[in-house]
Structure formats: C-alpha cells, structure tokens
Write a protein that holds these residues in place. Structure first.
Motif, PDB file in Angstrom:
ATOM      1  N   MET A 195      34.905  43.802  33.025  1.00 58.09           N
ATOM      2  CA  MET A 195      34.040  43.155  34.011  1.00 58.09           C
ATOM      3  C   MET A 195      32.609  43.694  33.946  1.00 58.09           C
ATOM      4  O   MET A 195      31.946  43.883  34.969  1.00 58.09           O
TER       5      MET A 195
ATOM      6  N   GLU B 108      33.610  36.678  39.085  1.00 61.35           N
ATOM      7  CA  GLU B 108      33.413  35.606  40.066  1.00 61.35           C
ATOM      8  C   GLU B 108      34.132  34.339  39.641  1.00 61.35           C
ATOM      9  O   GLU B 108      34.737  33.637  40.464  1.00 61.35           O
TER      10      GLU B 108
ATOM     11  N   ILE C 202      33.514  41.259  44.989  1.00 64.13           N
ATOM     12  CA  ILE C 202      33.596  39.845  44.608  1.00 64.13           C
ATOM     13  C   ILE C 202      34.622  39.110  45.461  1.00 64.13           C
ATOM     14  O   ILE C 202      34.487  37.914  45.720  1.00 64.13           O
TER      15      ILE C 202
ATOM     16  N   ARG D 169      33.441  46.928  42.311  1.00 65.48           N
ATOM     17  CA  ARG D 169      32.750  45.682  41.979  1.00 65.48           C
ATOM     18  C   ARG D 169      33.679  44.476  42.216  1.00 65.48           C
ATOM     19  O   ARG D 169      33.266  43.459  42.775  1.00 65.48           O
TER      20      ARG D 169
ATOM     21  N   SER E 234      29.626  40.566  35.868  1.00 62.91           N
ATOM     22  CA  SER E 234      30.243  40.216  37.146  1.00 62.91           C
ATOM     23  C   SER E 234      30.537  38.720  37.265  1.00 62.91           C
ATOM     24  O   SER E 234      31.420  38.316  38.032  1.00 62.91           O
TER      25      SER E 234
ATOM     26  N   ARG F 122      34.432  49.789  38.651  1.00 58.68           N
ATOM     27  CA  ARG F 122      34.761  48.387  38.401  1.00 58.68           C
ATOM     28  C   ARG F 122      35.671  47.806  39.485  1.00 58.68           C
ATOM     29  O   ARG F 122      35.567  46.619  39.813  1.00 58.68           O
TER      30      ARG F 122
END
Length: 384
Positions: free
Chosen positions: A226, A233, A281, A277, A229, A274
């Motif tokens: 990832m 998504e 999302i 992150r 990003s 990650r």
C-alpha cells in the motif's frame, strides 16, 4: 508410576480437559503452563527497575544487564520472562506506572491475545513468461485449466498476477499487464469459478486491480504494501481484503545488499505504519493480511529470522501469509534447482504454520493440502 512430557500449551489444555478438570480450572491452569519470552529494546533505567520489581512480586522475571540498578546508562535492553497468567497480571499493574510502562502494558496485552484462523492454501498463477519458476507460468487456456486443477486439489484462494517480481525483474506497463490478465479474468467470470474459490489479484496497478475487482475478485495482493494509498481506497470501495507485503527496495534492486537495524522491529514498524494508513482509509483489522515478504529485500539470515519469529506479527490481530514456495533461500541452504525445491518448500511452510501463518501461498497445491492435513492431524491428536 510413569511420566511423559507434554510439548505445547495447547496440548496441556487438552490434557486438562481429558483429566476431568472443570472449565474454570482448565482456563486458569493452562495459562500457568504457557511461558513467554519478550525482548524489550531501549527501556529506560527507571522503567527497567520498576518492571523488575513488579515481575519479582508476581513470580515473573526481567533479565537485565549489570548496571541497571545504579542507572549507569539511561537506557537498556531486557528480556521479560513469564507465564501467560503472570504477564496478563503484569500488564494490568504497569498501566499505573510511569516511564512509558503504560505503552508497554498495551503491547503486552496485544501479544497475549489469542486469535485462531483456519489454514488456507493460496495457489499461484503467473500470466507471464518470466517468473522465476517456469512451472507457474500460464497463458489464457492453460491458466484456466490450472486454476480448475488447483481448486480440485484443495486451493481456497487463487492468486493471479501478470508481472514478475523475481529479483532483477523489470516492470511492464499497466496496459501490457491488463492485456495479459483480461482474457483469464474474463474466462473466470464466464465459467463462474468464483463459486468455487476466492480470487486474489497480485498487482500494484490501479487499472489491473480495478478490472479484477469489478469482475469479482475479492483480495488485493500488493507487494508494495500500500505504498500508493489510492490502491487501498480502490480495494476498500469494493469491500476487498488487502494483503500488505513488506519489500525493501523494488524487484530490480531489492537483493542488492539489503540491510536492517533489526529485521523484526523494522518490519514491525513498517506494518504499524501501513495498518494505520489502512484504518484511516476505512479498513477493519480483519480486512488486512500481513506478508513479511520472504526473499523481497532480505538475506538468508533475514528470511530465517522472520520465519522463526512469524508469531510476533500476530500481535496486530491480522492473519499472516507466508510465501516461500520454491524460493532461492532453499537453494542457499541446500543447492537445488528450482524444479526440485518442493521438499524445502513444505518444510518452511509447515513450520510457518506452526509459528503463526494461516495463509500459505504456493505453487504445489495438492502436495500442500496433504502435508497440511497430516500436520493438523498431529496437532489435534490426543495427548493422553
């Protein structure tokens, strides 16, 4: 009178049940049999002294270097030793302590959580002509035939990619990748193979991933972890599971003198970043799978260290995937051509399952199915 040894805490729990202990007694006594060791890096002298005393008060232990008591240095490394029951109690105690011990308590609780996952086999289909193992390369018609065979042989997941990620490989355009993938994906949809297995797209191209997800794929296997990003998504918008793999460098450069300060902690930090992150999302922890990336920017020593410590990465609460099928680390241990590395592959993968992996990515599905079934029969066998 006779005596014999029980090997593992899970076996101890089974033995207690067979012995006739009540449910509460089984829960309490089995925790006393489950001993853990944790290396703690860079703990402050103050925290180490508090933790040492708290450990001794409950029967656990903290091994520390000479000089901790006199605080001759500001920070030290230490080894924490205790049963699961002791460490659960210790974690509760440390929540009231200063010097970062509250954070340590939270990490301990995460490590001690028990999460069980069913072992799943992921079969590999490469729609290209340059993957490191020729036996995994398929064109449209042969790919679909291979997929059907893998499903019949026991694959739970089929992972399809069209770009080689072997060391030194060069990327291809998104258009070329999609050109290779499209006929296979279209045939899978037409033949309704989604009813028989879960399909994963091995890619980091937005175009290829979008086409696969739109066609019914439900897993994204991203070797870049990832880095982009937008891939996350996109996967989230389809409700897909996301495999976050660690790779140092790129396929072209990853095996040129890979280096880590501490391979376990460095990759742990990578996953922490990650996962954060991914959660931002909108993913849930159960939507994520972690892959330490055996052979992706690692020496043999790094690979072996990761395999010995796979269980470490379970503290995130995610499933762990292992993918060492026929890889060069086997050749580095026993010089062997890629076509003859199945025995080494099975040895690595079975040990990885024992150490916390629940998804096995492999070329040889039928052989893995048999090996895993035998392994599970041993694990589930009676201890009395």
């Amino acid at each position: 009178m006779k005596i014999y040894r029980i090997d593992k805490p899970n076996d101890a729990k089974t033995a207690l049940k067979l012995l006739g202990s009540d449910k509460g007694g089984v829960a309490i006594m089995s925790k006393k049999m489950d001993t853990h060791l944790f290396v703690i890096k860079d703990i402050s002298a103050g925290a180490a002294n508090i933790l040492k005393q708290d450990c001794l008060s409950i029967g656990a232990e903290l091994a520390v270097p000479t000089g901790v008591v006199t605080c001759s240095k500001s920070h030290y490394d230490a080894i924490l030793i205790g049963t699961k029951r002791q460490l659960e109690f210790l974690a509760r105690k440390e929540k009231a302590q200063p010097f970062g011990l509250k954070k340590l308590a939270k990490k301990l609780e995460d490590f001690l959580k028990e999460s069980k996952f069913k072992t799943k086999i992921m079969g590999i289909i490469n729609a290209n002509d340059d993957s490191f193992y020729p036996g995994s390369r398929y064109l449209e018609k042969s790919a679909v035939e291979a997929i059907e065979n893998m499903i019949e042989d026991g694959a739970d997941i089929i992972d399809i990619g069209a770009v080689s990620s072997r060391p030194g490989s060069e990327p291809v355009t998104s258009q070329e990748e999609l050109r290779r993938l499209k006929p296979i994906i279209d045939t899978i949809k037409q033949e309704k193979l989604y009813d028989k297995a879960i399909f994963s797209i091995d890619s980091y191209s937005l175009e290829a991933i979008a086409y696969a997800l739109e066609s019914g794929f439900s897993i994204v296997n991203d070797i870049t972890g990832m880095q982009n990003s937008k891939l996350g998504e996109l996967a989230k918008s389809y409700g897909a599971t996301y495999i976050i793999m660690h790779m140092q460098g790129t396929p072209e450069t990853m095996q040129k003198n890979p280096h880590y300060d501490n391979v376990i902690l460095d990759i742990d930090a990578f996953f922490e970043d990650r996962i954060e992150r991914a959660l931002e999302i909108g993913f849930k922890i159960e939507d994520l799978v972690l892959d330490v990336g055996i052979g992706f920017g690692k020496t043999l020593e790094h690979n072996l260290m990761l395999l010995k410590n796979l269980k470490h990465f379970r503290h995130f609460g995610c499933e762990v995937l292992i993918g060492a099928s026929r890889k060069s680390m086997i050749h580095k241990i026993v010089p062997t051509p890629v076509e003859e590395r199945l025995p080494g592959t099975l040895a690595i993968h079975l040990e990885a399952i024992r150490r916390g992996a629940s998804i096995v990515r492999c070329h040889d599905v039928k052989e893995h199915k048999q090996a895993i079934k035998v392994y599970e029969a041993i694990e589930e066998g009676s201890v009395l």
